[in-house]
Design a protein around this motif. Structure first.
Motif, short mmCIF file in Angstrom:
data_model
loop_
_atom_site.label_atom_id
_atom_site.label_comp_id
_atom_site.label_asym_id
_atom_site.label_seq_id
_atom_site.Cartn_x
_atom_site.Cartn_y
_atom_site.Cartn_z
N PHE A 131 58.77 30.81 -24.03
CA PHE A 131 57.64 31.23 -23.22
C PHE A 131 56.47 30.26 -23.28
O PHE A 131 55.37 30.58 -22.81
N SER A 132 56.67 29.08 -23.84
CA SER A 132 55.60 28.09 -23.91
C SER A 132 55.19 27.66 -22.51
O SER A 132 56.01 27.18 -21.72
N ALA A 133 53.91 27.87 -22.20
CA ALA A 133 53.34 27.50 -20.89
C ALA A 133 54.07 28.17 -19.74
O ALA A 133 54.02 27.70 -18.60
N ALA A 134 54.73 29.28 -19.99
CA ALA A 134 55.44 30.00 -18.93
C ALA A 134 54.47 30.82 -18.10
O ALA A 134 53.45 31.30 -18.60
N SER A 135 54.79 31.00 -16.84
CA SER A 135 53.96 31.83 -15.98
C SER A 135 54.31 33.30 -16.21
O SER A 135 55.36 33.63 -16.77
N LEU A 294 53.36 45.79 -22.13
CA LEU A 294 52.48 45.14 -23.09
C LEU A 294 53.28 44.31 -24.08
O LEU A 294 52.98 43.14 -24.30
N LEU A 295 54.31 44.90 -24.68
CA LEU A 295 55.04 44.24 -25.75
C LEU A 295 55.90 43.08 -25.26
O LEU A 295 56.00 42.04 -25.93
N PHE A 296 56.52 43.24 -24.09
CA PHE A 296 57.56 42.28 -23.70
C PHE A 296 57.23 41.44 -22.48
O PHE A 296 58.06 40.64 -22.06
N ILE A 297 56.04 41.61 -21.92
CA ILE A 297 55.60 40.73 -20.83
C ILE A 297 54.23 40.15 -21.17
O ILE A 297 54.07 38.92 -21.29
N SER A 298 53.24 41.00 -21.37
CA SER A 298 51.88 40.52 -21.63
C SER A 298 51.79 39.75 -22.94
O SER A 298 51.21 38.65 -23.00
N ALA A 299 52.35 40.32 -24.02
CA ALA A 299 52.24 39.67 -25.33
C ALA A 299 52.95 38.30 -25.36
O ALA A 299 52.36 37.31 -25.81
N ASN A 305 50.97 30.92 -24.05
CA ASN A 305 49.98 30.09 -23.35
C ASN A 305 48.77 29.76 -24.21
O ASN A 305 47.71 29.39 -23.69
N ILE A 306 48.92 29.89 -25.52
CA ILE A 306 47.90 29.50 -26.47
C ILE A 306 48.51 28.45 -27.40
O ILE A 306 49.66 28.60 -27.84
N PRO A 307 47.83 27.36 -27.73
CA PRO A 307 48.39 26.36 -28.64
C PRO A 307 48.84 26.98 -29.96
O PRO A 307 48.11 27.79 -30.56
N HIS A 308 50.04 26.62 -30.37
CA HIS A 308 50.66 27.12 -31.61
C HIS A 308 50.90 28.63 -31.59
O HIS A 308 51.09 29.25 -32.63
N GLY A 309 50.90 29.21 -30.39
CA GLY A 309 51.05 30.66 -30.29
C GLY A 309 52.46 31.16 -30.51
O GLY A 309 52.65 32.33 -30.84
N ASP A 310 53.46 30.29 -30.32
CA ASP A 310 54.84 30.75 -30.44
C ASP A 310 55.14 31.29 -31.84
O ASP A 310 55.80 32.32 -31.99
N GLY A 311 54.66 30.59 -32.86
CA GLY A 311 54.91 31.05 -34.23
C GLY A 311 54.27 32.40 -34.50
O GLY A 311 54.84 33.26 -35.18
N PHE A 312 53.08 32.60 -33.96
CA PHE A 312 52.41 33.89 -34.13
C PHE A 312 53.08 34.96 -33.28
O PHE A 312 53.03 36.15 -33.62
N GLY A 313 53.71 34.54 -32.18
CA GLY A 313 54.51 35.47 -31.40
C GLY A 313 55.70 35.99 -32.19
O GLY A 313 56.06 37.17 -32.12
N VAL A 314 56.31 35.10 -32.98
CA VAL A 314 57.40 35.52 -33.87
C VAL A 314 56.89 36.56 -34.86
O VAL A 314 57.54 37.59 -35.11
N ALA A 315 55.71 36.32 -35.43
CA ALA A 315 55.12 37.27 -36.37
C ALA A 315 54.85 38.61 -35.70
O ALA A 315 55.05 39.67 -36.30
N PHE A 316 54.42 38.57 -34.44
CA PHE A 316 54.13 39.80 -33.71
C PHE A 316 55.39 40.65 -33.53
O PHE A 316 55.38 41.86 -33.76
N PHE A 317 56.48 40.02 -33.14
CA PHE A 317 57.71 40.78 -32.92
C PHE A 317 58.37 41.17 -34.24
O PHE A 317 59.05 42.19 -34.31
#
Length: 449
Positions: A131-135, A294-299, A305-317
């Motif tokens: 989802f990096s830079a994904a619309s 919220l959980l599977f589209i917005s989050a 779309n935030i720098p280094h956000g993918d790793g924190f996305g892993v933490a969220f899920f």
């Protein structure tokens, strides 16, 4: 025959373990995907204040009632209800309430298993920078593809159920007890990491206005009903959790104060969960929503779309999965205790039977969402959710309030609340007799209108 002879498992040795287990059970996914949205939609501070009052006046008394039944009977919900009914010289037909609560718990757990499977599926997607830079349409399409693939859903659901099965089969102390001592610190740590990331990268000012504004005009009928309903449906009520965990609680603990501690923890986690996602969503110009959106589209979009956000996305899920496991183990336990006592078999056999039922129900939901199989024309996730939240949970809660408030002898109740003051006991019983039944009926009718 005394209840002690029916007790299926040794209980926990400390009050802290009981409180942590009940806290893990009551947090649920509602704290992650609905609480913050409700706060923002219904005036922030107005909703929050009404929600806290509802927890104190409605949810906490009902949970205390369930725990009292379980701690008195020291057995699964049906037999615990039989024992307190015998002690109060009333009909044993109240046992049916325990069976209904256990069945409702399995139905809710099937829905939870589906959502937990989605969360597990998203961990490798976030880790792989999908989802990096994904619309937003691309993220939504990924979720649609997951829903359309029942085999993929089934794989992740199976993994979740296997984890539940393994932990539950270890027993109350080595399984549930050890899990909550590991899960609660992990949950708090993950929330802390996510909140810090949101504070550094999100729109904190806008999130504060969205979540915490307090205006008299926001105390509307809809806001009050939403807060009461959320307090009732997200505190682990009506599914036998309080009865099952009450049976494992140490004797002579301050039950009411323990439940109030759980309620305070529930509110704190819900607020942290709001701060763990909403500042980031608002910083990426997303309109806040609730549920799967919220959980599977917005989050994923916000983290991607935030720098280094993918790793924190892993933490969220990962947080989502840990939360689901805590609630899932609690939802499974009333059925396990009930089946074990009916079959008079080993715990592992009861765990296997209950886990298999949940697994089959979750698979049916997955196939219905994909438009395949016998249930292709029905959204079973929605059907189960509406049946549980709209009918079964309010019905069980109402019957518990009527049983404990009006039918059980006060001396039977006082045995389990011996460490609470006479004033607190009278206040609790009054809330259970007059406030709880009225509130439950109003909420149930509001959902039908």
């Amino acid at each position: 025959m005394t209840a002690a002879l029916w007790q299926s498992s040794p209980g926990w040795r400390t009050r802290t373990t009981f409180v942590l287990a009940l806290a893990a059970a009551t947090i649920g996914l509602g704290s992650l995907w609905r609480f913050a949205w409700l706060m923002g939609s219904f005036g922030g501070g107005a909703f929050m204040l009404t929600y806290v009052v509802s927890l104190l006046l409605l949810s906490a008394p009902l949970m205390v009632a369930e725990v009292v039944i379980g701690s008195h009977g020291r057995s699964g919900p049906p037999l615990a209800l039989r024992w307190v009914a015998d002690r109060s010289l009333i009909s044993r037909y109240w046992m049916v309430l325990g069976v209904l609560a256990a069945i409702t718990g399995l139905m809710v757990l099937a829905c939870l298993t589906v959502v937990a499977g989605w969360a597990l599926a998203y961990i490798p997607l976030m880790q792989g920078s999908t989802f990096s830079a994904a619309s937003a349409p691309m993220v939504a399409e990924a979720f649609t593809e997951l829903l359309a693939d029942p085999q993929r859903q089934w794989f992740w659901q199976t993994l979740f159920v296997v984890v539940l099965l393994i932990v539950s089969a270890q027993g109350v102390r080595r399984g549930l007890g050890v899990f909550v001592w590991l899960a609660i610190p992990l949950m708090i740590t993950l929330l802390g990491v996510l909140v810090r990331f949101n504070l550094d990268n999100g729109n904190l000012e806008q999130a504060g206005d969205y979540l915490f504004s307090l205006k008299a005009v926001d105390f509307t009928r809809e806001a009050v009903l939403a807060a009461i309903s959320h307090a009732l449906l997200t505190f682990g009520l009506g599914v036998g959790v309080g009865m099952a965990y009450g049976a494992y609680a140490p004797r002579r603990i301050p039950v009411a104060r323990s439940v109030l501690a759980v309620a305070a923890f529930n509110v704190a986690i819900a607020l942290l969960a709001a701060l763990a996602i909403y500042p980031l969503m608002l910083a990426t110009n997303l309109v806040p929503n609730s549920g799967p959106g919220l959980l599977f589209i917005s989050a994923p979009y916000a983290f991607g779309n935030i720098p280094h956000g993918d790793g924190f996305g892993v933490a969220f899920f990962l947080l989502t999965v840990v939360t689901a496991l805590g609630a899932g183990l609690a939802l499974l336990e009333p059925a396990i205790a009930s089946v074990r006592q009916v079959l008079r078999g080993q715990r592992w056999a009861a765990v296997l039977v209950c886990a298999a039922i949940v697994w089959l129900l979750a698979a049916a939901i997955a196939w219905s969402l994909a438009g395949e199989g016998w249930f292709a024309n029905h959204n079973l996730l929605q059907v189960f959710d509406e049946l549980a939240a709209g009918v079964l949970i309010p019905l069980v809660c109402l019957m518990v309030a009527l049983l404990v408030g009006w039918r059980l002898h006060p001396a039977v109740l006082r045995e389990q609340l011996g460490r609470e003051s006479a004033l607190m006991f009278s206040l609790w019983r009054g809330l259970l007799r007059y406030i709880a039944p009225l509130a439950i009926i109003v909420v149930a009718l509001a959902r039908l209108i």
